[in-house]
Design a protein around this motif. Structure first.
Motif, PDB file in Angstrom:
ATOM      1  N   VAL A  78      36.855  50.801   7.486  1.00 18.08           N
ATOM      2  CA  VAL A  78      36.172  49.032   7.394  1.00 18.08           C
ATOM      3  C   VAL A  78      34.600  49.581   6.593  1.00 18.08           C
ATOM      4  O   VAL A  78      33.716  50.450   6.581  1.00 18.08           O
ATOM      5  N   PRO A  79      34.888  49.176   5.382  1.00 13.04           N
ATOM      6  CA  PRO A  79      33.502  49.493   4.556  1.00 13.04           C
ATOM      7  C   PRO A  79      32.352  49.272   5.165  1.00 13.04           C
ATOM      8  O   PRO A  79      32.467  48.189   5.962  1.00 13.04           O
ATOM      9  N   ASP A 101      27.577  60.679  -0.611  1.00  9.32           N
ATOM     10  CA  ASP A 101      28.228  61.639  -0.578  1.00  9.32           C
ATOM     11  C   ASP A 101      30.147  60.956  -0.438  1.00  9.32           C
ATOM     12  O   ASP A 101      31.211  61.562  -0.996  1.00  9.32           O
ATOM     13  N   LEU A 102      30.545  60.101   0.451  1.00 11.84           N
ATOM     14  CA  LEU A 102      31.033  60.184   0.984  1.00 11.84           C
ATOM     15  C   LEU A 102      31.968  58.186   0.061  1.00 11.84           C
ATOM     16  O   LEU A 102      32.878  57.952  -0.055  1.00 11.84           O
ATOM     17  N   GLU A 103      30.687  58.102  -0.055  1.00 21.27           N
ATOM     18  CA  GLU A 103      30.567  56.345  -0.845  1.00 21.27           C
ATOM     19  C   GLU A 103      32.010  55.600  -0.290  1.00 21.27           C
ATOM     20  O   GLU A 103      32.383  54.912  -0.724  1.00 21.27           O
ATOM     21  N   VAL A 104      31.826  55.862   1.139  1.00 17.51           N
ATOM     22  CA  VAL A 104      32.620  55.003   1.583  1.00 17.51           C
ATOM     23  C   VAL A 104      31.950  53.042   2.337  1.00 17.51           C
ATOM     24  O   VAL A 104      31.582  52.479   2.553  1.00 17.51           O
ATOM     25  N   ALA A 105      30.180  53.342   1.892  1.00 14.72           N
ATOM     26  CA  ALA A 105      29.238  52.624   2.672  1.00 14.72           C
ATOM     27  C   ALA A 105      28.262  52.062   1.302  1.00 14.72           C
ATOM     28  O   ALA A 105      28.065  53.077   0.114  1.00 14.72           O
ATOM     29  N   VAL A 106      28.219  50.624   0.619  1.00 13.10           N
ATOM     30  CA  VAL A 106      26.283  50.200   0.217  1.00 13.10           C
ATOM     31  C   VAL A 106      25.285  50.552   1.184  1.00 13.10           C
ATOM     32  O   VAL A 106      25.429  49.976   2.029  1.00 13.10           O
ATOM     33  N   GLY A 145      32.162  47.068  -4.449  1.00 13.87           N
ATOM     34  CA  GLY A 145      32.448  47.006  -2.776  1.00 13.87           C
ATOM     35  C   GLY A 145      34.213  46.950  -3.441  1.00 13.87           C
ATOM     36  O   GLY A 145      34.344  47.673  -2.768  1.00 13.87           O
ATOM     37  N   ARG A 146      35.180  46.772  -4.702  1.00 14.43           N
ATOM     38  CA  ARG A 146      35.951  47.380  -4.507  1.00 14.43           C
ATOM     39  C   ARG A 146      36.519  49.074  -4.296  1.00 14.43           C
ATOM     40  O   ARG A 146      36.657  50.094  -3.922  1.00 14.43           O
ATOM     41  N   ARG A 147      34.997  50.133  -4.667  1.00 17.50           N
ATOM     42  CA  ARG A 147      35.038  51.303  -4.656  1.00 17.50           C
ATOM     43  C   ARG A 147      35.166  52.243  -3.225  1.00 17.50           C
ATOM     44  O   ARG A 147      36.061  52.913  -2.977  1.00 17.50           O
ATOM     45  N   VAL A 148      34.007  50.692  -2.628  1.00 16.77           N
ATOM     46  CA  VAL A 148      33.272  51.643  -1.541  1.00 16.77           C
ATOM     47  C   VAL A 148      34.555  51.093  -1.033  1.00 16.77           C
ATOM     48  O   VAL A 148      35.260  51.551   0.165  1.00 16.77           O
ATOM     49  N   ARG A 149      35.527  49.782  -0.891  1.00 17.42           N
ATOM     50  CA  ARG A 149      36.917  49.437   0.035  1.00 17.42           C
ATOM     51  C   ARG A 149      38.490  50.603  -0.093  1.00 17.42           C
ATOM     52  O   ARG A 149      38.706  51.250   0.378  1.00 17.42           O
ATOM     53  N   ARG A 188      26.857  40.465   0.006  1.00 18.09           N
ATOM     54  CA  ARG A 188      27.742  40.303  -1.333  1.00 18.09           C
ATOM     55  C   ARG A 188      28.540  41.183  -1.951  1.00 18.09           C
ATOM     56  O   ARG A 188      29.831  41.247  -1.846  1.00 18.09           O
ATOM     57  N   CYS A 189      27.713  42.285  -2.383  1.00 13.77           N
ATOM     58  CA  CYS A 189      28.236  43.472  -2.983  1.00 13.77           C
ATOM     59  C   CYS A 189      29.476  43.641  -1.752  1.00 13.77           C
ATOM     60  O   CYS A 189      30.919  44.451  -2.330  1.00 13.77           O
ATOM     61  N   LEU A 190      29.989  44.058  -0.472  1.00 15.04           N
ATOM     62  CA  LEU A 190      30.439  44.875   0.116  1.00 15.04           C
ATOM     63  C   LEU A 190      31.104  43.823   0.658  1.00 15.04           C
ATOM     64  O   LEU A 190      32.668  43.835   0.681  1.00 15.04           O
ATOM     65  N   MET A 191      31.482  42.829   0.702  1.00 15.74           N
ATOM     66  CA  MET A 191      32.073  41.730   0.836  1.00 15.74           C
ATOM     67  C   MET A 191      33.015  40.478  -0.226  1.00 15.74           C
ATOM     68  O   MET A 191      33.921  39.890  -0.730  1.00 15.74           O
ATOM     69  N   GLY A 192      32.629  40.924  -1.289  1.00 19.38           N
ATOM     70  CA  GLY A 192      32.987  40.368  -2.870  1.00 19.38           C
ATOM     71  C   GLY A 192      33.980  41.335  -4.011  1.00 19.38           C
ATOM     72  O   GLY A 192      34.158  42.004  -3.465  1.00 19.38           O
ATOM     73  N   GLU A 193      34.267  41.146  -5.304  1.00 25.08           N
ATOM     74  CA  GLU A 193      35.433  41.356  -6.039  1.00 25.08           C
ATOM     75  C   GLU A 193      34.713  42.701  -6.796  1.00 25.08           C
ATOM     76  O   GLU A 193      34.905  42.552  -7.586  1.00 25.08           O
TER      77      GLU A 193
END
Length: 517
Positions: free
Chosen positions: A413-414, A434-439, A470-474, A461-466
């Motif tokens: 889950v991002p 470091d991990l780039e799994v979060a905004v 957001g795409r990189r974190v996902r 918006r960044c986390l859930m948008g397109e």
């Protein structure tokens, strides 16, 4: 000692088996994030050794939480472990008056462990029959108990429930403190362009250091310097992370780069990364939430896949009225579906307790009505594991407690990082940079970790948008989901192999002790 919970019983007929066992004593801290992690580790160690020539017998010594009892979640874990057919038992230590006039939670916890030294020693001696005790494993705040291990000629292991970056910085803190003695103003600067650097390992802004590190005059800071020195006396340190999650920091620990300084000192103890250590088998621990904890999950069942952002801030996370209103405004303006766990704090003297909230008393007028078709405000404990594993959840706004971070990674889950206290700002660095799994959110730490409505809106918006971030974190969190699960596989997983190595090392210690007797 009278056991609180009793695991596998032993009879005289079983005595030959008993004598081939390795006795261990575990001493956890009482906080939910500490004790549940150590109990899950105990379960994994017992299972990992189940096929070996020698098995383990574990006695867990319980220190009563001050001003209250263990949480229902912790008690549920104890009962579950006791009924699993594993050789484990629990004993309460005598209740003591808590220390007075302490300087923050780190000072209180460390002093409380120190007060229990004679009772821990007596309990270890009492636990040594019929299975002799070969080692003790203690919470990382319990390093005064290393003195007890020395007195009983037993090796001590430290269980570190956070990550290897935090472990490395605690080990490095005595080095920083020694340097600060020569230039006493350096470590007092909290912000600006001042950085903490471990050469060749990490460089971090001072303002993102763990809370106790920021005040060199506090007793909490002094305790962390003390713990950093005592860690080096341990036989080994068990840490709740994995090589797949923190390869660089674990390599730096193994090479001793966090402890290099003038004057030498004890060598760096062996580090065993065995994580992620998570309690996932109970569907999120409904014992504390009761039947009501299911209602928010039923609501999730009706939402589209990956559409809901889940906001939850751990067992100690709560906000004042002004911040709650800013959060409500940000969520409403974001336009996204949300499940928001809102809880309040009641302060009675020195005792702080998180309690259920009446949403009508804290939320802006009309908010619930305006967002009823896309949001749920949950005013009580929430089954976080069950929620994060739900198909409808597409994002997680978290306080960056390490257990929550690991759960986010496990379920892919991002995350949107909103650190509040302790080492959570450091965890934010690990998750975002470091991990780039979060905004990351812009958090005003000096303003009580305040986040404005517009910043929360942007983050959601960044986390859930397109967008690209957001795409990189996902994508990154998907990779970490696979890596964290692979680490604990019993077919070559790095953490599983480290767990087996620890078991072998403990057996070797036991054999060596037997040969000396």
């Amino acid at each position: 000692m009278t056991p609180l919970f009793q695991g596998t019983a032993h009879t005289e007929r079983e005595r030959p088996v008993i004598m081939s066992k390795v006795g261990l004593v575990f001493v956890p801290a009482w906080g939910a994030g500490h004790i549940t992690s150590m109990l899950e580790f105990a379960k994994r160690l017992l299972l990992a050794a189940a096929t070996g020539t020698r098995r383990f017998s574990i006695t867990v010594l319980l220190i009563k939480p001050p001003s209250r009892d263990f949480s229902s979640t912790s008690l549920s874990h104890m009962r579950s472990l006791s009924s699993a057919g594993l050789d484990v038992r629990f004993h309460r230590l005598p209740e003591l008056d808590p220390p007075e006039h302490t300087d923050g939670p780190e000072d209180f916890i460390s002093l409380y462990f120190q007060l229990h030294k004679p009772h821990v020693k007596a309990a270890i001696i009492a636990s040594s029959s019929p299975v002799p005790i070969s080692a003790i494993l203690i919470d990382f705040f319990a390093t005064p108990l290393i003195d007890v291990a020395h007195e009983l000629s037993l090796p001590a292991y430290v269980y570190f429930s956070s990550n290897s970056l935090m472990l490395g910085l605690i080990l490095h803190l005595p080095v920083l403190d020694a340097a600060a003695a020569e230039t006493p103003t350096e470590l007092d600067r909290a912000g600006g362009d001042y950085y903490i650097e471990v050469p060749g390992v990490v460089r971090l802004p001072w303002g993102l250091m763990p809370s106790p590190f920021l005040d060199r005059k506090s007793r909490g800071y002094a305790w962390f310097v003390y713990h950093g020195r005592r860690f080096r006396e341990a036989e080994g340190i068990v840490v709740n992370t994995a090589a797949e999650i923190e390869p660089a920091y674990l390599s730096a620990l193994a090479e001793g780069r966090f402890v290099v300084a003038e004057g030498g000192g004890p060598a760096m103890p062996k580090v065993y990364p065995v994580g992620p250590v998570l309690s996932l088998g109970d569907g999120g621990g409904d014992a504390e939430g009761g039947a009501g904890g299911r209602e928010c999950v039923v609501w999730l069942d009706k939402q589209p896949e990956g559409s809901v952002v889940f906001l939850c801030f751990g067992s100690g996370g709560c906000f004042g009225a002004h911040q709650v209103k800013e959060m409500a405004a940000g969520l409403e303006r974001s336009g996204h579906r949300f499940l928001w766990c809102v809880r309040s704090m009641v302060v009675d003297g020195s005792n702080r307790q998180i309690v259920d909230t009446n949403p009508d008393e804290v939320l802006p007028q009309g908010f619930l009505e305006r967002t009823k078709d896309r949001g749920m405000v949950w005013p009580s404990w929430a089954p976080q594991v069950e929620i994060l594993s739900h198909r409808a959840v597409g994002g997680f706004v978290t306080h960056c407690g390490w257990n929550s971070c690991l759960e986010g990674l496990w379920f892919g889950v991002p995350m949107l990082a909103w650190p509040l206290y302790a080492e959570q700002h450091l965890n934010q660095v690990l998750m975002v940079r470091d991990l780039e799994v979060a905004v990351g959110l812009e958090v005003d730490r000096k303003g009580g970790n305040f986040v404005a409505a517009g910043e929360l809106e942007r983050g959601v918006r960044c986390l859930m948008g397109e967008g690209e971030e957001g795409r990189r974190v996902r994508a990154k969190v998907g990779e970490m989901r696979r890596a964290s699960r692979k680490a604990v596989e019993d077919q070559g997983g790095s953490s599983y192999m480290n767990l087996k190595q620890l078991a072998e090392d403990l057996v070797c210690l036991s054999v060596a002790q037997g040969a000396q007797q």
